[in-house]
Design a protein around this motif. Structure first.
Motif, PDB file in Angstrom:
ATOM      1  N   THR A 183      -9.684  45.225   1.308  1.00 55.86           N
ATOM      2  CA  THR A 183      -8.229  45.412  -0.201  1.00 55.86           C
ATOM      3  C   THR A 183      -8.090  46.831  -0.123  1.00 55.86           C
ATOM      4  O   THR A 183      -7.304  47.247   0.065  1.00 55.86           O
ATOM      5  N   MET A 184      -9.284  47.661  -0.252  1.00 55.29           N
ATOM      6  CA  MET A 184      -9.069  48.420  -0.893  1.00 55.29           C
ATOM      7  C   MET A 184      -9.042  49.988  -0.004  1.00 55.29           C
ATOM      8  O   MET A 184      -8.419  50.578  -0.219  1.00 55.29           O
ATOM      9  N   GLN A 185      -9.807  49.741   1.402  1.00 56.06           N
ATOM     10  CA  GLN A 185      -9.943  50.591   2.071  1.00 56.06           C
ATOM     11  C   GLN A 185      -8.267  49.936   3.037  1.00 56.06           C
ATOM     12  O   GLN A 185      -7.511  51.231   3.485  1.00 56.06           O
ATOM     13  N   GLU A 186      -7.649  48.915   2.883  1.00 54.60           N
ATOM     14  CA  GLU A 186      -6.133  48.855   3.939  1.00 54.60           C
ATOM     15  C   GLU A 186      -5.330  49.314   2.891  1.00 54.60           C
ATOM     16  O   GLU A 186      -4.265  50.263   3.089  1.00 54.60           O
ATOM     17  N   ALA A 187      -5.594  49.339   1.428  1.00 57.94           N
ATOM     18  CA  ALA A 187      -4.231  49.968   1.132  1.00 57.94           C
ATOM     19  C   ALA A 187      -4.534  51.821   0.435  1.00 57.94           C
ATOM     20  O   ALA A 187      -3.432  52.198   0.761  1.00 57.94           O
ATOM     21  N   VAL A 188      -5.770  51.867   0.691  1.00 53.63           N
ATOM     22  CA  VAL A 188      -5.654  53.723   0.898  1.00 53.63           C
ATOM     23  C   VAL A 188      -5.036  54.212   1.834  1.00 53.63           C
ATOM     24  O   VAL A 188      -4.731  54.833   2.224  1.00 53.63           O
ATOM     25  N   PHE A 203       0.221  52.183  -5.587  1.00 52.41           N
ATOM     26  CA  PHE A 203      -0.883  52.301  -4.972  1.00 52.41           C
ATOM     27  C   PHE A 203      -1.664  51.031  -6.239  1.00 52.41           C
ATOM     28  O   PHE A 203      -2.006  49.617  -6.203  1.00 52.41           O
ATOM     29  N   ALA A 204      -1.758  51.560  -7.265  1.00 49.56           N
ATOM     30  CA  ALA A 204      -2.287  50.679  -8.732  1.00 49.56           C
ATOM     31  C   ALA A 204      -1.610  49.003  -8.418  1.00 49.56           C
ATOM     32  O   ALA A 204      -2.273  48.610  -8.974  1.00 49.56           O
ATOM     33  N   ARG A 205      -0.177  50.290  -8.552  1.00 48.74           N
ATOM     34  CA  ARG A 205       1.068  48.497  -8.759  1.00 48.74           C
ATOM     35  C   ARG A 205       0.486  47.466  -7.486  1.00 48.74           C
ATOM     36  O   ARG A 205       0.458  46.061  -8.165  1.00 48.74           O
ATOM     37  N   ILE A 221       1.748  52.414 -16.773  1.00 42.27           N
ATOM     38  CA  ILE A 221       0.308  53.783 -17.197  1.00 42.27           C
ATOM     39  C   ILE A 221      -0.902  53.367 -15.908  1.00 42.27           C
ATOM     40  O   ILE A 221      -1.196  52.012 -16.312  1.00 42.27           O
ATOM     41  N   PRO A 222      -0.739  53.614 -14.889  1.00 43.91           N
ATOM     42  CA  PRO A 222      -1.850  52.965 -13.684  1.00 43.91           C
ATOM     43  C   PRO A 222      -3.261  53.619 -14.657  1.00 43.91           C
ATOM     44  O   PRO A 222      -3.283  54.906 -15.227  1.00 43.91           O
ATOM     45  N   PRO A 223      -4.319  52.618 -14.379  1.00 43.78           N
ATOM     46  CA  PRO A 223      -5.803  53.132 -15.291  1.00 43.78           C
ATOM     47  C   PRO A 223      -6.570  54.304 -14.514  1.00 43.78           C
ATOM     48  O   PRO A 223      -6.057  54.644 -13.140  1.00 43.78           O
ATOM     49  N   VAL A 224      -7.195  55.310 -14.825  1.00 42.97           N
ATOM     50  CA  VAL A 224      -7.927  55.692 -14.285  1.00 42.97           C
ATOM     51  C   VAL A 224      -9.441  55.142 -12.964  1.00 42.97           C
ATOM     52  O   VAL A 224      -9.332  55.770 -11.948  1.00 42.97           O
TER      53      VAL A 224
END
Length: 596
Positions: free
Chosen positions: A564-569, A538-540, A553-556
């Motif tokens: 975009t965020m809703q679809e990625a989740v 997801f972070a990538r 290393i994914p950030p916090v």
């Protein structure tokens, strides 16, 4: 003089002696049937402390142990100054000079990149022969010392050197570093007041180790150095003389006093085991520092109070030098105000409280002598267990795993309120206005996520960010990584805020080992969970990191536009954590002591 009255002996003979058994009988009577065992103080180390101690406790030790003597009275007030990478250090050297003029007894420089540190300027500004200076470096320790001695030939240095390579921060155990460490010993063999080899026990303490683990694993580190370093170039006695110890001090006042005393006693035992004079324990230099493990970002001025008890424990326990961190060092750049407070704290304890006037003031205390003995016995048993299994570096992974388990337990106890951190999980300031920007702090690579309060803090900071975003009607969304299995801790904490008849049920509990997340949109907040693999992919995607880039290393904190965020989740399969009858926002608002 003849008119001087003679002192009458104080015997209290009119008071009959009372035995431990009689005190226990009185205690049972006053408790009116309640089990006296409920008054015991259980320690994370696996044993409990009694509610009172009597003179018979010293008899059980074979009499009162001899007070622990040190080579010098009092302690050195040693502020720590971090020198960023790729800087000459001129600004920090001037800060050090000002600190010395304002009451510091020496300076501890933490060098991010020692090659750029201007040693010539250091020698010009600070009189090395009279100034106690510590250096913590992550690379090139022998090169730094060689350069220093070339610039100031013939100077008898005072202070210490702590070589802490990132790969092996607890004592430079691998063969790659042995040549450099031997060279440090050889370069300073004629300098009795400079210790170039560090036993970095603070590494264990600042990752949540129990007191017993800190002492034992520090001894294991020392044993590794005593075993592997001596050769035809440097002798065993020279290695032992070059050693000093760094310990982190937490707010557990009596336990920390006993920790330092137990360590010095066990140092004598360790020296004896290597055929060295045990009286060398008196000359062991212990550098104590306030623990980063217990510092907080919430209600940060309480760190001043923690640092006060930590500093008192350190000096009463026998520390030879002390570094007190600024109360805001977790989230703020170095500044004159907090640095002055931390420096003056040690000065007040010495000049106004007089804590340096007596050596080993805890000597003879029924309680502290017993606690010292218990810690020493438990730590020596653990030390022997590790040595029997191969010692360091062979057992390094196992040691870190044991510390990780203890730290996870502490995280849970703090997050659920079983262990109190004032201002963080109890007695919070619900109207607190942060002096830092939560978003910038969470995104900062320097933000220390290994502290005990971090899981609780990140939830509070993420919630504050959500409410601020909602009030500003921001159109962007964010996902905040709360930690591993934090949802269960949130649920337990939430349940504690409810009346018995309000207790909810979990509709879906997230599997063990998954990451807990907070998805914050302009309209609502949602607690979710995902596997580490899901979150990394997801972070990538959010940051467009190519799949062939291995070290990511994914950030916090991740943020993007809402669609975009809703679809990625949805695509990456994040699952919502549900509490029967309550929305996430209601849960968070109740935990924060505010209205949703």
């Amino acid at each position: 003089m003849s008119d001087t009255p003679s002192a009458a002996p104080v015997s209290f003979a009119e008071f009959p002696a009372v035995s431990t058994a009689e005190w226990q009988a009185r205690l049972a009577r006053d408790l009116k049937g309640q089990d006296p065992a409920t008054l015991r103080w259980p320690l994370p180390d696996g044993f409990s402390l009694e509610p009172f101690y009597h003179r018979e406790a010293l008899e059980a030790l074979g009499g009162a142990p001899a007070p622990l003597a040190r080579a010098q009275p009092g302690w050195l007030n040693l502020p720590t100054i971090a020198v960023p990478a790729d800087t000459t250090g001129h600004v920090q050297i001037e800060q050090a000079l000002e600190a010395l003029q304002q009451g510091a007894d020496g300076i501890h420089f933490e060098l991010a990149h020692c090659a750029s540190f201007d040693l010539a300027y250091l020698v010009e500004r600070l009189p090395l022969a009279r100034t106690f200076i510590g250096y913590t470096v992550t690379e090139g320790a022998d090169k730094l010392l060689t350069r220093l001695l070339e610039i100031a030939p013939g100077t008898m240095l005072r202070g210490f050197l702590r070589y802490a390579p990132p790969a092996v921060p607890e004592g430079a155990e691998l063969s790659d570093y042995r040549t450099a460490l031997r060279r440090l010993v050889a370069l300073t063999r004629a300098m009795p007041d400079f210790r170039p080899l560090a036993v970095n026990g603070a590494f264990f303490g600042n990752r949540g180790a129990t007191t017993t683990q800190q002492v034992a694993f520090s001894l294991n580190t020392a044993a590794a150095l005593l075993h592997y370093l001596p050769n035809e170039e440097v002798s065993l006695a020279e290695v032992a003389r070059a050693l000093h110890v760094h310990l982190a001090i937490s707010p557990s006042y009596f336990v920390e006093i006993a920790k330092l005393r137990a360590f010095r006693r066990l140092w004598a035992t360790l020296l004896h085991a290597y055929g060295l004079p045990a009286d060398g324990a008196a000359s062991l230099r212990i550098h104590a520092a306030t623990a980063s493990w217990t510092q907080t970002t919430l209600d940060p001025h309480t760190n001043l109070l923690r640092h006060t008890t930590e500093a008192m424990s350190a000096v009463l326990g026998g520390a030879d030098s002390l570094s007190i961190a600024p109360f805001d060092s977790v989230f703020a750049e170095s500044n004159a105000f907090s640095s002055r407070l931390s420096r003056n704290l040690s000065i007040i304890l010495r000049e106004e409280s007089g804590l340096g006037r007596v050596q080993d003031p805890a000597a003879g205390s029924y309680f502290i002598e017993t606690l010292t003995d218990q810690l020493a016995r438990e730590a020596w048993a653990l030390f022997q267990r590790v040595e029997a299994a191969g010692g360091l570096p062979a057992q390094r992974g196992q040691l870190l795993e044991e510390i990780k388990e203890v730290a996870a337990t502490t995280f849970k106890r703090i997050a659920t309120g079983q262990q109190i951190m004032v201002g963080t999980n109890r007695f919070q300031n619900h109207q607190e206005h942060f002096s830092f920007h939560p978003k910038k702090l969470l995104r900062s690579a320097q933000f220390d996520t290994t502290r005990a309060a971090y899981p609780t803090e990140v939830l509070r900071l993420a919630t504050a960010m959500h409410f601020e975003r909602r009030e500003r009607k921001s159109k962007r969304a964010a996902v905040v990584l709360l930690g591993t299995n934090t949802n269960q801790l949130i649920l337990e904490t939430f349940v504690r805020t409810l009346q018995e008849q309000e207790r909810p049920e979990i509709a879906n509990s997230h599997p063990e080992g998954t990451f807990s997340l907070l998805f914050s949109s302009p309209e609502e907040a949602t607690l979710m969970y995902a596997s580490p693999e899901q979150f990394t992919r997801f972070a990538r995607f959010i940051y467009q990191i190519p799949a062939d880039k291995q070290h990511f290393i994914p950030p916090v904190l991740l943020s993007s536009d809402l669609p975009t965020m809703q679809e990625a989740v949805r695509v990456f399969g994040f699952q919502e954590m549900k509490v029967q009858g309550y929305t996430t926002e209601e849960v968070l608002a109740r935990l924060q002591g505010r209205t949703a």
